[in-house]
Design an enzyme around this catalytic site. Structure first.
Site, PDB file in Angstrom:
ATOM      1  N   MET A  28      -0.021  -1.414   0.139  1.00  0.00           N
ATOM      2  CA  MET A  28       0.308  -0.083  -0.093  1.00  0.00           C
ATOM      3  C   MET A  28       0.664   1.381   0.659  1.00  0.00           C
ATOM      4  SD  MET A  28      -3.038  -1.123   2.384  1.00  0.00           S
ATOM      5  CE  MET A  28      -4.494   0.177   2.332  1.00  0.00           C
ATOM      6  N   SER A  29       0.673   2.101  -1.190  1.00  0.00           N
ATOM      7  CA  SER A  29       1.318   3.222  -1.379  1.00  0.00           C
ATOM      8  C   SER A  29       0.881   4.456  -0.334  1.00  0.00           C
ATOM      9  CB  SER A  29       1.924   3.623  -2.447  1.00  0.00           C
ATOM     10  OG  SER A  29       0.406   3.985  -3.839  1.00  0.00           O
ATOM     11  N   CYS A 121      13.230   0.261  -7.998  1.00  0.00           N
ATOM     12  CA  CYS A 121      12.742  -0.032  -6.475  1.00  0.00           C
ATOM     13  C   CYS A 121      11.689  -0.875  -6.435  1.00  0.00           C
ATOM     14  CB  CYS A 121      11.989   1.598  -6.455  1.00  0.00           C
ATOM     15  SG  CYS A 121      10.955   1.314  -4.819  1.00  0.00           S
ATOM     16  N   CYS A 218       9.194  10.077  -6.093  1.00  0.00           N
ATOM     17  CA  CYS A 218       9.727  10.557  -4.988  1.00  0.00           C
ATOM     18  C   CYS A 218      10.125  10.944  -3.967  1.00  0.00           C
ATOM     19  CB  CYS A 218       8.726   8.565  -4.238  1.00  0.00           C
ATOM     20  SG  CYS A 218      10.388   7.583  -3.564  1.00  0.00           S
TER      21      CYS A 218
END
Length: 381
Positions: A28-29, A121, A218
């Site tokens: 979950m981001s 990532c 990010c």
């Protein structure tokens, strides 16, 4: 949850047991996509565990609302879990992220490449370390909010482009291995549009239903790569010369890190006749090399670190495929020629402009949607 009706006795995630006996870890981001995945699976009765990764220091210098790992996003993910009613954990992966992603990003940029840290990532953090954590939690699978499809083929799980071409994220997931693919699930890949995802979020009463999509890397606020590189690698913005392809000095620059292959604007060397483009970066000599547009055209693309998840063995010989050399460009026809166990030469049938080392070259089947793998574009020697 899938584009195809489930086999009798098999649940929507492909397991021959009831959802309540199927444990799934959802990455979950804090965004709408992964939140909808977690909520939908929980509503279907699966044993859901939400996990959010803290990937970097949320200090004032880097914190940014809408970035995939900002502090607000961790809060948003926790609120979704509380509303739907499943456990949620935050894991500190800061050191792993710096070592596996940020440091390489900075070094690659300083070497004149144009890296894609989101792929690293996925490869080195989410689909390696987080996936192992999911196994440690006795999960049957791990689900993400990526827009890509996992389909079962005659030889096992296959990776396919998303149904919505405008949301397709296959470019960023080419390094997914077969072993990882066996364990992963992508419940949104078959949806026709992002509007469907937001409608589901509204149906579940999620506070993130209208949350904007993150646009930036990010840890790169406002897309300002150079500022981040200068902070990570002091002295990276040393000035140097702008030269043409014959070595003639045309002007000065304030750091190679401020330029990208194919750049035309902002060179500070106007009034020299035909438009000039950045065709190469030489960080050792601190030179930005410029030339006419035709100097950007590339037909032969060397590729390393190849990950192959297509049919047969990678080294079976030359094959006609489709390739994507930038996330924003459609696949184009090419010939793939293996040059070693994990290296290849890709010949584009039509030359492409602005091919840059550090970018990914992703392989697709001709006339279909299957992802065959891909590799990393190398500088031409």
């Amino acid at each position: 949850m899938t584009a195809h009706p489930p086999v009798a006795g098999v649940n929507s995630l492909g397991f021959d047991k009831p959802p309540a006996q199927t444990r799934v870890v959802v990455a979950m981001s804090g965004g709408v996509d992964s939140s909808v995945v977690a909520a939908k699976l929980a509503q279907e009765g699966y044993d859901v565990i939400g996990v959010t990764l803290q990937l970097y220091d949320h200090g004032a210098a880097l914190a940014k609302k809408g970035a995939c790992c900002a502090g607000q996003d961790i809060h948003d993910a926790r609120r979704v879990a509380e509303r739907i009613g499943f456990p949620h954990y935050v894991l500190d992966y800061e050191n792993k992220f710096r070592e596996s992603v940020i440091d390489e990003f900075a070094d690659a940029y300083l070497a004149g490449a144009t890296p894609v840290p989101c792929i690293r990532c996925n490869e080195r953090v989410k689909f390696r370390d987080l996936l192992e954590t999911a196994r440690d939690l006795d999960a049957d699978c791990m689900a993400t909010g990526h827009y890509i499809q996992r389909r079962m083929g005659p030889e096992g799980a296959e990776l396919h482009m998303a149904a919505d071409a405008t949301r397709d994220q296959s470019y960023f997931l080419f390094s997914t291995t077969q072993e990882q693919l066996d364990f992963l699930r992508f419940p949104l890949g078959h949806l026709a549009s992002k509007d469907e995802t937001r409608a589901l979020a509204s149906r579940y009463g999620l506070s993130v239903a209208d949350k904007p999509d993150s646009q930036d890397i990010c840890f790169v606020p406002n897309g300002n790569y150079a500022a981040v590189i200068e902070k990570l690698r002091p002295g990276a913005a040393d000035p140097g010369e702008i030269v043409d392809v014959d070595g003639n000095v045309l002007g000065q620059h304030q750091g190679v890190i401020h330029y990208t292959i194919g750049q035309r604007r902002g060179l500070g060397i106007g009034g020299l006749g035909d438009p000039l483009y950045v065709v190469r970066l030489d960080p050792v000599a601190r030179q930005v090399i410029v030339g006419p547009r035709e100097a950007l055209s590339t037909r032969i693309v060397p590729v390393a670190e190849v990950n192959w998840i297509g049919p047969g063995a990678f080294q079976d010989g030359p094959r006609e495929i489709m390739v994507r050399i930038r996330s924003t460009r459609p696949p184009r026809a090419a010939i793939l020629r293996p040059a070693g166990p994990h290296s290849a030469e890709v010949e584009l049938l039509d030359p492409e402009e602005g091919v840059s080392s550090g970018q990914a070259c992703v392989f697709y089947e001709t006339g279909g949607t299957r992802v065959l793998g891909g590799g990393w574009i190398q500088a031409r020697r």
